[in-house]
Motif scaffolding. Structure first.
Motif, PDB file in Angstrom:
ATOM      1  N   ARG A   1       0.621  -1.292   0.049  1.00  0.00           N
ATOM      2  CA  ARG A   1       0.056   0.147   0.069  1.00  0.00           C
ATOM      3  C   ARG A   1       0.718   1.336  -0.065  1.00  0.00           C
ATOM      4  NH1 ARG A   1      -3.541  -2.912   3.421  1.00  0.00           N
ATOM      5  NH2 ARG A   1      -2.446  -1.749   5.347  1.00  0.00           N
ATOM      6  N   LEU A   2       1.714   1.281   1.001  1.00  0.00           N
ATOM      7  CA  LEU A   2       2.849   2.376   0.657  1.00  0.00           C
ATOM      8  C   LEU A   2       3.679   2.613  -0.394  1.00  0.00           C
ATOM      9  CD1 LEU A   2       4.657   1.710   4.173  1.00  0.00           C
ATOM     10  CD2 LEU A   2       2.940   3.564   3.571  1.00  0.00           C
ATOM     11  N   LEU A   3       3.988   1.570  -1.091  1.00  0.00           N
ATOM     12  CA  LEU A   3       4.493   1.698  -2.440  1.00  0.00           C
ATOM     13  C   LEU A   3       3.651   2.030  -3.366  1.00  0.00           C
ATOM     14  CD1 LEU A   3       6.946  -1.414  -2.468  1.00  0.00           C
ATOM     15  CD2 LEU A   3       7.482   1.078  -2.072  1.00  0.00           C
ATOM     16  N   GLN A   4       2.321   1.763  -3.299  1.00  0.00           N
ATOM     17  CA  GLN A   4       1.299   2.044  -4.229  1.00  0.00           C
ATOM     18  C   GLN A   4       0.863   3.413  -4.289  1.00  0.00           C
ATOM     19  OE1 GLN A   4      -1.858  -0.703  -3.441  1.00  0.00           O
ATOM     20  NE2 GLN A   4      -1.673  -1.754  -5.182  1.00  0.00           N
ATOM     21  N   GLY A   5       1.161   4.079  -3.040  1.00  0.00           N
ATOM     22  CA  GLY A   5       0.535   5.500  -2.640  1.00  0.00           C
ATOM     23  C   GLY A   5       1.855   6.410  -3.099  1.00  0.00           C
ATOM     24  N   ILE A   6       3.041   5.757  -3.425  1.00  0.00           N
ATOM     25  CA  ILE A   6       3.962   6.898  -4.231  1.00  0.00           C
ATOM     26  C   ILE A   6       4.079   6.602  -5.762  1.00  0.00           C
ATOM     27  CG2 ILE A   6       5.261   7.211  -2.278  1.00  0.00           C
ATOM     28  CD1 ILE A   6       7.373   5.220  -3.120  1.00  0.00           C
ATOM     29  N   GLY A   7       3.309   5.899  -6.349  1.00  0.00           N
ATOM     30  CA  GLY A   7       3.051   5.567  -7.519  1.00  0.00           C
ATOM     31  C   GLY A   7       3.922   4.438  -8.310  1.00  0.00           C
ATOM     32  N   ILE A   8       4.325   3.378  -7.506  1.00  0.00           N
ATOM     33  CA  ILE A   8       4.929   2.512  -7.721  1.00  0.00           C
ATOM     34  C   ILE A   8       4.064   1.151  -8.467  1.00  0.00           C
ATOM     35  CG2 ILE A   8       6.616   0.597  -7.055  1.00  0.00           C
ATOM     36  CD1 ILE A   8       8.138   2.312  -5.662  1.00  0.00           C
ATOM     37  N   GLU A   9       4.376   0.892  -9.795  1.00  0.00           N
ATOM     38  CA  GLU A   9       3.527  -0.232 -10.328  1.00  0.00           C
ATOM     39  C   GLU A   9       4.072  -1.647  -9.821  1.00  0.00           C
ATOM     40  OE1 GLU A   9       3.396   0.274 -14.307  1.00  0.00           O
ATOM     41  OE2 GLU A   9       2.409   2.303 -14.338  1.00  0.00           O
ATOM     42  N   GLN A  10       2.920  -2.706  -9.544  1.00  0.00           N
ATOM     43  CA  GLN A  10       3.295  -3.774  -9.311  1.00  0.00           C
ATOM     44  C   GLN A  10       4.326  -3.823  -8.043  1.00  0.00           C
ATOM     45  OE1 GLN A  10       5.087  -5.513 -12.736  1.00  0.00           O
ATOM     46  NE2 GLN A  10       3.192  -6.600 -13.197  1.00  0.00           N
ATOM     47  N   PRO A  11       3.755  -3.247  -6.898  1.00  0.00           N
ATOM     48  CA  PRO A  11       4.510  -3.315  -5.710  1.00  0.00           C
ATOM     49  C   PRO A  11       4.967  -4.713  -5.127  1.00  0.00           C
ATOM     50  CG  PRO A  11       2.413  -2.620  -5.319  1.00  0.00           C
ATOM     51  CD  PRO A  11       2.448  -2.632  -6.764  1.00  0.00           C
ATOM     52  N   GLY A  12       4.076  -5.415  -5.209  1.00  0.00           N
ATOM     53  CA  GLY A  12       4.162  -6.915  -4.854  1.00  0.00           C
ATOM     54  C   GLY A  12       5.633  -7.374  -5.455  1.00  0.00           C
ATOM     55  N   ALA A  13       5.767  -7.340  -6.852  1.00  0.00           N
ATOM     56  CA  ALA A  13       7.083  -7.879  -7.511  1.00  0.00           C
ATOM     57  C   ALA A  13       7.985  -6.983  -6.776  1.00  0.00           C
ATOM     58  CB  ALA A  13       6.879  -7.474  -8.827  1.00  0.00           C
ATOM     59  N   VAL A  14       7.991  -5.616  -6.520  1.00  0.00           N
ATOM     60  CA  VAL A  14       9.210  -5.131  -6.093  1.00  0.00           C
ATOM     61  C   VAL A  14       9.660  -5.441  -4.669  1.00  0.00           C
ATOM     62  CG1 VAL A  14       9.897  -2.752  -5.376  1.00  0.00           C
ATOM     63  CG2 VAL A  14       8.648  -2.832  -7.295  1.00  0.00           C
ATOM     64  N   ILE A  15       8.612  -5.804  -4.087  1.00  0.00           N
ATOM     65  CA  ILE A  15       9.316  -6.195  -2.533  1.00  0.00           C
ATOM     66  C   ILE A  15       9.313  -7.696  -2.300  1.00  0.00           C
ATOM     67  CG2 ILE A  15       8.026  -4.353  -1.558  1.00  0.00           C
ATOM     68  CD1 ILE A  15       5.836  -6.221  -0.123  1.00  0.00           C
ATOM     69  N   ALA A  16       9.030  -8.517  -3.225  1.00  0.00           N
ATOM     70  CA  ALA A  16       9.104  -9.966  -3.337  1.00  0.00           C
ATOM     71  C   ALA A  16      10.236 -10.369  -2.860  1.00  0.00           C
ATOM     72  CB  ALA A  16       8.451 -10.640  -4.500  1.00  0.00           C
TER      73      ALA A  16
END
Length: 253
Positions: free
Chosen positions: A197-212
């Motif tokens: 949710r925090l990553l989505q809030g700053i406009g990062i797409e596919q945040p799940g893939a980023v933090i996986a």
């Protein structure tokens, strides 16, 4: 029902996320599936997808036809189900009865034990999707096994046949075990959801893939520090339940 010594005719009560997966894994080890109970359309669809051609039966029919009954129902339904089947004289002497609840040991199966059944409490410590993907994941999972001493090797062997690693948990320790499982599941889910949710809030797409990769490596490091290993050895042969070293008596509980 069984095809050769040590092979069991297996029935499943409950077509949720867990029961069909364990049944499919045991079928892969050579056991015969005699039936599954499924009430909702979603449960019937899941049973058909994971266990095609396995007949959908009523709960009493599943019990009557099975040498091993897997009970995979919510915790709040387990006691009344076991007690009700005992009241109707459905449990059979010498029959293995296995439930998959994390919270309970074999005390909850005492009504079946008094009818001559053999109790096992086996819980896979993994999060299920209810799809065939879970079958391969069993190979990386540990299973809590609680059972009377004479039949503990049967419970352990069933776990190994499903591809998992058995861990013996005493009856008195099941509540603490369940709390540990619930804590790990709830916190890991909450952390991932909050981070994405925090990553989505700053406009990062596919945040799940980023933090996986971060989440996986952080968890793996924490697990390694706490002695995580994956030993899968021994217990290759399943003892036949009807050849126990001595009779199992209700007073053994």
């Amino acid at each position: 029902m069984s095809q050769r010594p040590g092979r069991l005719g297996i029935g499943v009560i409950g077509a949720g996320h867990v029961g069909p997966i364990l049944a499919a894994a045991l079928a892969g080890a050579g056991h015969a599936l005699v039936g599954i109970s499924a009430i909702s359309q979603a449960s019937r669809d899941r049973a058909e997808a994971i266990l095609p051609q396995v007949p959908v039966l009523t709960v009493p029919e599943v019990v009557e036809r099975s040498e091993l009954v897997i009970i995979a129902v919510p915790d709040d339904q387990l006691d009344s189900l076991v007690t009700g089947l005992a009241a109707t004289g459905t449990w059979q002497p010498g029959q293995l009865v296995l439930h998959t609840s994390a919270r309970y040991g074999t005390d909850v199966l005492l009504p079946a034990l008094r009818s001559g059944a053999i109790p096992l409490a086996i819980h896979p410590a993994m999060s299920f999707t209810g799809t065939s993907l879970d079958i391969s994941r069993l190979a990386d999972s540990y299973f809590a096994v609680t059972a009377p001493a004479p039949v503990l090797p049967i419970g352990q062997a069933l776990v190994v046949e499903m591809g998992g690693e058995p861990v013996i948990v005493a009856e008195a320790d099941r509540a603490a075990y369940a709390e540990a499982i619930e804590t790990a599941t709830a916190f890991s889910t909450s952390i991932v959801e909050q981070s994405t949710r925090l990553l989505q809030g700053i406009g990062i797409e596919q945040p799940g893939a980023v933090i996986a990769p971060l989440v996986r490596s952080a968890i793996e490091n924490a697990l390694t520090r706490n002695g995580a290993t994956h030993p899968l050895d021994g217990l290759e042969t399943l003892p036949h339940p009807f050849d126990l070293p001595y009779p199992l008596d209700p007073e053994d509980q």
